[in-house]
Design an enzyme around this catalytic site. Structure first.
Site, PDB file in Angstrom:
ATOM      1  N   CYS A  24     -23.475   0.802  -3.919  1.00 43.18           N
ATOM      2  CA  CYS A  24     -22.813   0.827  -4.472  1.00 43.18           C
ATOM      3  C   CYS A  24     -21.403   0.245  -4.785  1.00 43.18           C
ATOM      4  O   CYS A  24     -21.688  -1.593  -4.534  1.00 43.18           O
ATOM      5  CB  CYS A  24     -21.877   2.469  -4.278  1.00 43.18           C
ATOM      6  SG  CYS A  24     -20.759   2.076  -2.055  1.00 43.18           S
ATOM      7  N   LYS A  64       0.555  -1.325  -0.218  1.00 44.24           N
ATOM      8  CA  LYS A  64      -0.375   0.119   0.198  1.00 44.24           C
ATOM      9  C   LYS A  64       1.153   1.331  -0.130  1.00 44.24           C
ATOM     10  O   LYS A  64       0.922   1.753  -0.497  1.00 44.24           O
ATOM     11  CB  LYS A  64      -0.818  -0.319   1.600  1.00 44.24           C
ATOM     12  CG  LYS A  64      -1.669   0.595   1.362  1.00 44.24           C
ATOM     13  CD  LYS A  64      -2.424   1.025   2.611  1.00 44.24           C
ATOM     14  CE  LYS A  64      -3.027   2.544   3.223  1.00 44.24           C
ATOM     15  NZ  LYS A  64      -4.324   3.032   2.596  1.00 44.24           N
ATOM     16  N   HIS A  68     -13.945   7.275  -7.428  1.00 50.52           N
ATOM     17  CA  HIS A  68     -12.652   6.464  -7.125  1.00 50.52           C
ATOM     18  C   HIS A  68     -11.648   7.026  -7.831  1.00 50.52           C
ATOM     19  O   HIS A  68     -11.064   6.474  -7.778  1.00 50.52           O
ATOM     20  CB  HIS A  68     -13.554   5.107  -7.669  1.00 50.52           C
ATOM     21  CG  HIS A  68     -14.540   4.493  -6.520  1.00 50.52           C
ATOM     22  ND1 HIS A  68     -16.053   4.195  -7.304  1.00 50.52           N
ATOM     23  CD2 HIS A  68     -14.519   4.021  -5.776  1.00 50.52           C
ATOM     24  CE1 HIS A  68     -16.595   3.912  -6.338  1.00 50.52           C
ATOM     25  NE2 HIS A  68     -15.836   3.264  -5.708  1.00 50.52           N
ATOM     26  N   CYS A  86     -20.635   8.416  -3.947  1.00 52.54           N
ATOM     27  CA  CYS A  86     -20.096   7.336  -2.495  1.00 52.54           C
ATOM     28  C   CYS A  86     -19.778   8.086  -2.282  1.00 52.54           C
ATOM     29  O   CYS A  86     -19.400   9.521  -2.043  1.00 52.54           O
ATOM     30  CB  CYS A  86     -19.228   6.222  -3.292  1.00 52.54           C
ATOM     31  SG  CYS A  86     -19.095   5.045  -1.931  1.00 52.54           S
ATOM     32  N   TRP A 141     -19.102  -7.021   5.908  1.00 52.41           N
ATOM     33  CA  TRP A 141     -17.638  -6.060   6.257  1.00 52.41           C
ATOM     34  C   TRP A 141     -17.171  -6.918   7.495  1.00 52.41           C
ATOM     35  O   TRP A 141     -16.049  -6.112   7.510  1.00 52.41           O
ATOM     36  CB  TRP A 141     -17.283  -4.883   5.682  1.00 52.41           C
ATOM     37  CG  TRP A 141     -17.534  -4.249   4.721  1.00 52.41           C
ATOM     38  CD1 TRP A 141     -17.907  -5.287   3.572  1.00 52.41           C
ATOM     39  CD2 TRP A 141     -18.468  -3.009   3.563  1.00 52.41           C
ATOM     40  NE1 TRP A 141     -18.683  -4.439   1.939  1.00 52.41           N
ATOM     41  CE2 TRP A 141     -18.222  -3.299   2.172  1.00 52.41           C
ATOM     42  CE3 TRP A 141     -18.397  -2.359   4.204  1.00 52.41           C
ATOM     43  CZ2 TRP A 141     -18.867  -2.262   1.361  1.00 52.41           C
ATOM     44  CZ3 TRP A 141     -18.563  -0.792   3.448  1.00 52.41           C
ATOM     45  CH2 TRP A 141     -18.643  -1.194   1.848  1.00 52.41           C
ATOM     46  N   CYS A 179      -7.176  -1.315   1.987  1.00 52.64           N
ATOM     47  CA  CYS A 179      -7.807  -2.443   2.991  1.00 52.64           C
ATOM     48  C   CYS A 179      -8.703  -1.760   4.378  1.00 52.64           C
ATOM     49  O   CYS A 179      -9.101  -0.511   3.973  1.00 52.64           O
ATOM     50  CB  CYS A 179      -5.740  -2.069   3.406  1.00 52.64           C
ATOM     51  SG  CYS A 179      -4.859  -2.377   1.885  1.00 52.64           S
TER      52      CYS A 179
END
Ligand code: GLN
Ligand code: ZN
Length: 752
Positions: free
Chosen positions: A642, A23, A692, A724, A560, A515
């Protein structure tokens, strides 16, 4: 003579790094803080570290370690390697495909089977060229070899790759098969003896019917396996049971065949292992059967005794995971604050590798591991942490089946219109505003004890105030408080609800460099105290305009989180539903008129097999409705979804019976609105800005999208909002984008 297939292996390992090194490398490169060479050497070091680590954990046989490597996504990686996606080895081209840039929109992203990982959807066309770039995997093989590792290259299979592309252009299959053959040949020439190819398309009901998939599988794979110049093939079917596809696969007789035997696919007496055994014995007696026994998607310590029995029924000696371990955190060793009893019940990626070894060794050679497993199974079943009598009584007392908020939508809609007095095409945002470095720092300092609770609260209030002022100034109609207090929309609630534990380092990749740290549902869930009311009340006190109360819905909280495997999911969903209903009541009492219950993950839990879907949608819709069941008619309930195509679940989205539904739509250019019919009564806000990507959409572009939406939705029911939440964006993009959004609305509204 090729090397034998390893006895103990895994389907894949988390790529992101135990300390999220990938990342950081990605984000540093994107931000221009490091150059391409540094990026490549940093990520190379991470890969080699992973291989060393896996060898230390006991994956010592040749080809036991899969090189399931990707900078951004495994579908993109395979697409580039076999040339279905043009781009070759160019790093910036790869990231442009993934993230877009100033000139280009990125590829669409969607859920990878029934996981919380998102892949990039290849855009393909019948007349396109397919030029493989085998250098991509050859490089991985060579660098591993240099570091002393004989790894197993990984590719998504040709059938799955086309099945997941847009459109699923099957006329390309022959050309694509040739491209795989070329990559296989290059691997063979480089001395590679085993390649792993995943065909999970065979476990799901995708748009291509089963019978056709079987035909395409036969077409591609009989050709590929008929080639002389190739490594041995380990063909895998993660994420579910192959059902009829099993015969097709067995008849192809790859050198090794993987089946997913996780609890998802196994009822106690399903007879599935026996069936697999019989099919393979009949059609492919030479094939090495690999038992995907250890669950790659949950975090519970395996019941080794049960697994050993299945292994015996299967008559196999080779053990792997059911899916890649990319869906679970690295290791329990990184968790210092888990309650000890709970820690004993858990197993993350590294611990799962030990379980695999115990199964390969057998009980007589792994007595300690089996005894530990027995203890975990027993103490978990007996614990008070798992069973709360009050919660169970409350949920048992609920009416069974569907529940219905009163009065019906049409009537509520009138009351709300009077109450709220909103303009035509009302504008709003989805909830979060950018999580600035200052907020992150305040949170970290608070956690480290360097900020007192009061100081932290002050910092958050300042942020809320700024966010409200900005929205007022831009001219939005329904405001949000910005969610600065939330690190994550699920984790936040999990920390405040009983029945969950949260990890410190349990990061798993959601997509690209993103993440999440899924909480773990360990037992019955309840709400000890209000969770969001103070923030909502404060934000509302700063504005005359309505400010939305923000809740995460029960399905998303579950989707989630790592779920319990000892009760049905629907039970956890009901428990969370009633806990959130209490929150709705408290928000109303605090004067909040609009409450949003986010369910972005509604589609995420949708079973891969069509037969299993209606039952899921019933309990999911019910759990959502439980949250809003007692809401006052004048309270406007919003929901937000979404991350996916909604065609399949559009009836369920309608069934949520929300007053306003905002839904991701910009990337697919409002396509989803074609699925909306009369049963969909709620007001609707199809996203007009794809958040995004770092692009700022122009006023003109947004006007175009609003007009496209108006072709399917009457203006009285249309809202204007982004796709979103904005938490991953910066103010540099958010401000101009929101200004363009409001200006676009004004322009279209003026012409109504
Ligand atoms: N309210 C959430 C936010 O704005 C919704 C996020 C989501 O849909 N993933 O961040
Ligand atoms: Zn969203």
């Amino acid at each position: 003579m090729t090397a034998p297939f390893p006895k103990a292996t895994i389907e894949g390992y988390p790529r992101i790094g135990a300390n999220r090194e990938l990342k950081r490398a990605l984000e540093s490169y994107w931000a221009g803080r490091i150059d391409a060479d540094t990026f490549r050497s940093t990520t190379r070091a991470l890969r080699i570290d992973n291989y060393n680590h896996l060898r230390d954990l006991g994956l010592t046989e040749d080809y036991a370690i899969p090189a399931d490597v990707a900078y951004y996504d495994q579908v993109l990686e395979t697409g580039l390697t076999v040339g279905l996606i043009p781009g070759g080895t160019d790093l910036d081209e790869e990231f442009a495909l993934a993230r877009g840039n100033a000139e280009r929109v990125p590829l669409e992203m969607t859920k990878w089977f029934d996981t919380n990982y998102h892949y990039l959807v290849p855009e393909i066309a019948a007349d396109q060229d397919i030029t493989p770039a085998p250098e991509r995997v050859l490089r991985l093989v060579a660098e591993a070899r240099e570091a002393g590792h004989t790894v197993r290259p990984y590719l998504v299979g040709p059938v799955t790759l086309i099945a997941l592309s847009k459109p699923a252009e099957w006329s390309l299959l022959d050309k694509l098969t040739d491209a795989y053959a070329a990559v296989f040949a290059a691997l063979k020439e480089a001395g590679v003896e085993w390649v792993q190819v995943a065909e999970p398309a065979l476990v799901a009901d995708l748009s291509t019917p089963d019978a056709e998939l079987a035909k395409f599988t036969e077409q591609a794979w009989s050709k590929l396996l008929g080639e002389e110049n190739r490594p041995s093939v380990y063909l895998t079917t993660p994420y579910g049971a192959t059902r009829e596809g099993l015969t097709t696969l067995a008849k192809l007789a790859p050198e090794a065949l993987h089946v997913d035997l996780s609890p998802w696919t196994l009822d106690e007496d399903s007879g599935y292992p026996e069936r697999v055994r019989a099919q393979v014995a009949e059609h492919a007696p030479e094939t090495t059967l690999v038992a995907g026994l250890i669950d790659g998607r949950n975090v519970w310590a395996a019941n080794l005794r049960l697994k050993a029995e299945i292994l015996q029924k299967l008559g196999a000696e080779h053990v792997s995971t059911s899916t890649s371990l990319q869906h679970v955190p690295h290791t329990l060793n990184a968790e210092k604050n888990l309650p000890v009893d709970v820690a004993n019940w858990l197993s993350f990626a590294d611990e799962k590798i030990s379980e695999i070894q115990a199964l390969v060794a057998g009980e007589e050679n792994a007595t300690e591991a089996f005894a530990r497993s027995d203890r975990a199974v027993r103490t978990r079943a007996e614990s008070e942490r798992t069973h709360n009598a009050d919660v169970e009584a409350r949920v048992n007392a609920l009416p069974a089946g569907a529940v219905q908020r009163q009065p019906e939508f049409a009537e509520r809609n009138k009351v709300q219109e009077e109450q709220l007095g909103l303009p035509a095409l009302p504008t709003t945002t989805i909830g979060s505003f950018p999580q600035t470095p200052e907020i992150r720092k305040a949170r970290a300092d608070h956690k480290a004890g360097e900020l007192t609770d009061e100081q932290y609260t002050e910092a958050l209030k300042t942020e809320i105030k700024n966010v409200i002022e900005l929205q007022e100034e831009i001219g939005l109609d329904v405001l949000v408080h910005g969610e600065a207090e939330r690190n994550d929309m699920v984790q936040y609630f999990a920390e405040l609800l009983d029945g969950f534990v949260v990890t410190e380092n349990g990061w798993v990749q959601s997509y690209g460099s993103r993440c999440t740290r899924p909480p773990i549902v360990v037992g019955d869930v309840s709400r000890p105290a209000p969770m969001t009311v103070e923030w909502a009340k404060y934000a509302q006190s700063l504005s005359e305009k309505p400010v939305k109360g923000m809740l995460t819905g029960p399905v998303t909280i579950l989707a989630w989180s790592f779920k319990r495997d000892d009760v049905p999911l629907s039970l956890s969903a009901d428990q969370i539903g009633v806990a959130l209903a209490d929150e709705v009541r408290d928000l109303e009492e605090a004067g909040i008129q609009v409450i949003q219950i986010d369910e972005p993950a509604l589609r995420e839990l949708l079973p891969l097999r069509a037969d299993d879907r209606p039952a899921y949608l019933d309990w999911a819709v019910r759990a959502f409705r439980l949250v809003a069941l007692e809401a006052k008619p004048e309270t406007q309930i919003h929901t937000h979804l979404c991350y996916s195509e909604f065609g399949q679940i559009i009836d369920a989205v309608a069934g949520l019976d929300a007053d306003v539904t905002s839904i991701e739509a910009a990337r697919s250019k409002m396509e989803l609105l074609e699925d909306i019919d009369e049963t969909f009564h709620s007001e609707i806000g199809p996203g007009v800005w794809d958040i995004h990507s770092p692009r700022v959409p122009s006023q003109e572009e947004i006007v175009g999208l609003i007009k496209a939406a108006l072709e399917n939705v009457p203006s009285e029911r249309l809202w204007v909002n982004p796709d979103c939440g904005l938490k991953t964006r910066g103010y540099a993009e958010v401000e101009p984008s929101l200004r363009n959004l409001v200006a676009a609305r004004d322009e279209v509204a003026a012409g109504l």
